[in-house]
Design an enzyme around this catalytic site. Structure first.
Site: not given
Length: 567
Positions: A215, A440
């Site tokens: 990231k 999720c």
């Protein structure tokens, strides 16, 4: 320079084997999409499809009932966009809005990485949805998977004259680090790009791509609205007036951890020096390639860049980067961050355009009985009065509005009861929650569906203490993987089980200090009891201008945790 260690020969993990035999991310995805006997794809392909920007999920609310009926789980897919700096046009917004209704669950999710997510897409509609996203000239390549993810950058041009150039760097970095495999275009867009005898090559990412996700975020002081230190690579823009000079480079941030594994932990990035903007792309490439070569490919829980750095040592990693890139880091240039939340309301850019920061609770764009946000934004997109800019805090900025059109924008928002911060408490407007349940698969507890309700109860405490307008960072996640950056919340709540959370306190308001575990396995009653005492002390004992996180550290309620280190 000291002797540089050689990369370790890791015994490949099961996911590494999947990547090795995938033929550059193809696997059997194309065949699996055609299998009408199941709403799922194969186990191997569930790993590979992440690289294409999608996760296979299922509705966990319906799991028990479907088992009773001897049905497979209600499999569905989440799709995530690649939108560097989170910028989309009005035309793109209209398509995305329509896709949410046509193929998704009727909502758009704005993520903490400035991406769009569509939830509830069935396998039979997956390819059509991907194609329509691509028709807007935005794609989903590398939005997930063991690659460089969506590159973040401050998107509100009303905050700094550097925003446009920094956002352009975010796009340049994103494009440069993109997988070169043509598998995406073949599977989703029916493009046959390779001729006989040609093979894919991945000069930066390598044949087996990165050991784990990577990231990158760019930030422009004094606003750390991308939580730059939470990223594997953070770039802090250094300017002089309206001129961008270069970036301070921070490496090794990451929020994820695993309960019960002390060798996993959240970590803030280390500042290792300054690089002129002309050299930054080369440095970024070599940092990614270093992680490609040195990252742990045996244990995925220890495969993030932060663990590579801690294994080798920050100074050694810095030397490797300098040696490989041929670029020496200069000393870190002075900068100051004052906050990491969003700026709501109107801001004027240096070229006279207006930007409006909106409050979007936990990034969920939908219509409710009280606020018709989705309809309001659709109406604005239809008349092309603005563009749409996602923030790193699940917020939205309406951008590049002409001054004479400001009243028109305000009228449309007022018609549908859309707020841009007025009347919203300081804790609610600074709240972040991950999606968690019901989709999720990693979630132990609720987050997005629960935090608004919990915040209402916390607001009652704040009202009694005259703290309603005080900005306090609260973050909730359903598990410790860190998607909502909970370890940077002044109040962090991390799910352990249904209705139970660990409470963390003491993060820095500008994102430069982690919080510390305070209490474990609290239910709602326990959370409110603890916060009532803590907030009462804060109201009565704080120093002028003192933030809640700083107060809990100064008074010894928690010990200070890791802060940003300069090398």
């Amino acid at each position: 320079m000291s002797d540089i260690p050689k990369p370790v020969e890791w015994a490949p993990s099961p996911v590494e084997h999947i990547k090795i035999k995938s033929n550059y991310l193809r696997g059997t995805i194309a065949e699996g999409l055609k299998d009408e006997a199941t709403g799922a794809i194969s186990a191997d392909d569930t790993q590979l499809i992440k690289f294409h920007g999608s996760y296979q999920q299922y509705d966990r609310d319906l799991e028990a009932e479907r088992k009773k009926q001897k049905l497979e789980p209600l499999f569905q897919f989440m799709i995530r966009s690649r939108t560097p700096a989170g910028i989309a046009t009005a035309d793109q917004w209209l398509v995305f809005d329509r896709l949410a209704d046509e193929y998704g669950n009727g909502t758009l999710k704005l993520t903490t990485r400035q991406a769009f997510q569509w939830h509830g897409v069935l396998k039979k509609n997956l390819k059509a949805t991907m194609q329509k996203i691509n028709s807007t000239l935005i794609d989903t390549i590398a939005a997930c998977g063991d690659v460089n993810r969506n590159v973040m950058a401050t998107s509100n041009e009303g905050l700094s004259p550097l925003v446009r150039e920094v956002a352009a760097f975010a796009k340049q970095i994103s494009d440069h680090l993109l997988p070169k495999s043509t598998a995406y275009h073949e599977i989703w867009l029916d493009n046959k790009l390779l001729t006989d005898g040609q093979t894919d090559e991945e000069p930066i990412l390598g044949k087996t791509y990165l050991p784990r996700k990577f990231k990158i975020a760019l930030a422009i002081p004094p606003y750390n609205d991308t939580d730059v230190f939470a990223n594997d690579l953070g770039l802090i823009a250094i300017g002089e007036g309206d001129k961008l000079l270069g970036f301070n480079v921070a490496i090794g941030g990451g929020m994820g951890m695993t309960f019960g594994m002390e060798e996993t932990y959240p970590r803030l990035a280390d500042l290792i020096g300054y690089v002129d903007k002309e050299n930054i792309l080369k440095v970024v490439e070599e940092i990614v390639k270093l992680q490609r070569d040195y990252g742990n490919r045996e244990n995925r829980k220890l495969a993030r860049f932060k663990y590579t750095i801690d294994r080798l040592g920050t100074n050694v990693v810095k030397e490797i980067i300098e040696q490989r890139s041929g670029i020496r880091f200069e000393d870190v240039r002075p900068y100051e961050f004052t906050q990491n939340g969003d700026v709501l309301g109107w801001k004027k850019s240096s070229d006279g355009k207006w930007f409006l920061g909106l409050f979007v609770e936990h990034g969920r764009v939908r219509d409710t009985s009280k606020v018709q946000l989705k309809t309001a934004l659709r109406d604005l997109a239809r008349i092309k009065v603005c563009d749409f800019r996602l923030t790193g805090n699940q917020g939205l900025v309406l951008g590049r509005i002409e001054e004479n059109l400001k009243p028109h924008v305000e009228n449309i928002l007022a018609k549908y009861n859309v707020s841009y911060g007025e009347g919203v408490s300081g804790i609610r407007k600074n709240a972040i929650a991950c999606v968690a349940l019901n989709t999720c698969s990693l979630a132990f507890a609720e987050a997005e569906r629960y935090l608004p309700e919990l915040n209402t109860k916390i607001e009652s405490i704040l009202k009694e203490l005259d703290l309603t307008s005080e900005d306090i960072l609260i973050r909730m996640t359903g598990c410790p993987n860190g998607c909502g950056r909970p370890f940077l919340g002044e109040i962090g709540l991390v799910g352990r089980a249904i209705g139970r959370y660990n409470l963390y306190l003491g993060a820095g308001f500008s994102g430069d200090r982690l919080n510390t575990l305070y209490k474990e396995m609290l239910d709602e009653e326990g959370i409110l009891k603890e916060l009532s005492v803590l907030l009462s002390r804060y109201a009565n004992e704080r120093q002028p201008g003192e933030r809640f996180g700083d107060f809990t550290v100064r008074t010894g309620i928690v010990s200070p945790s890791q802060s940003v280190t300069v090398y």
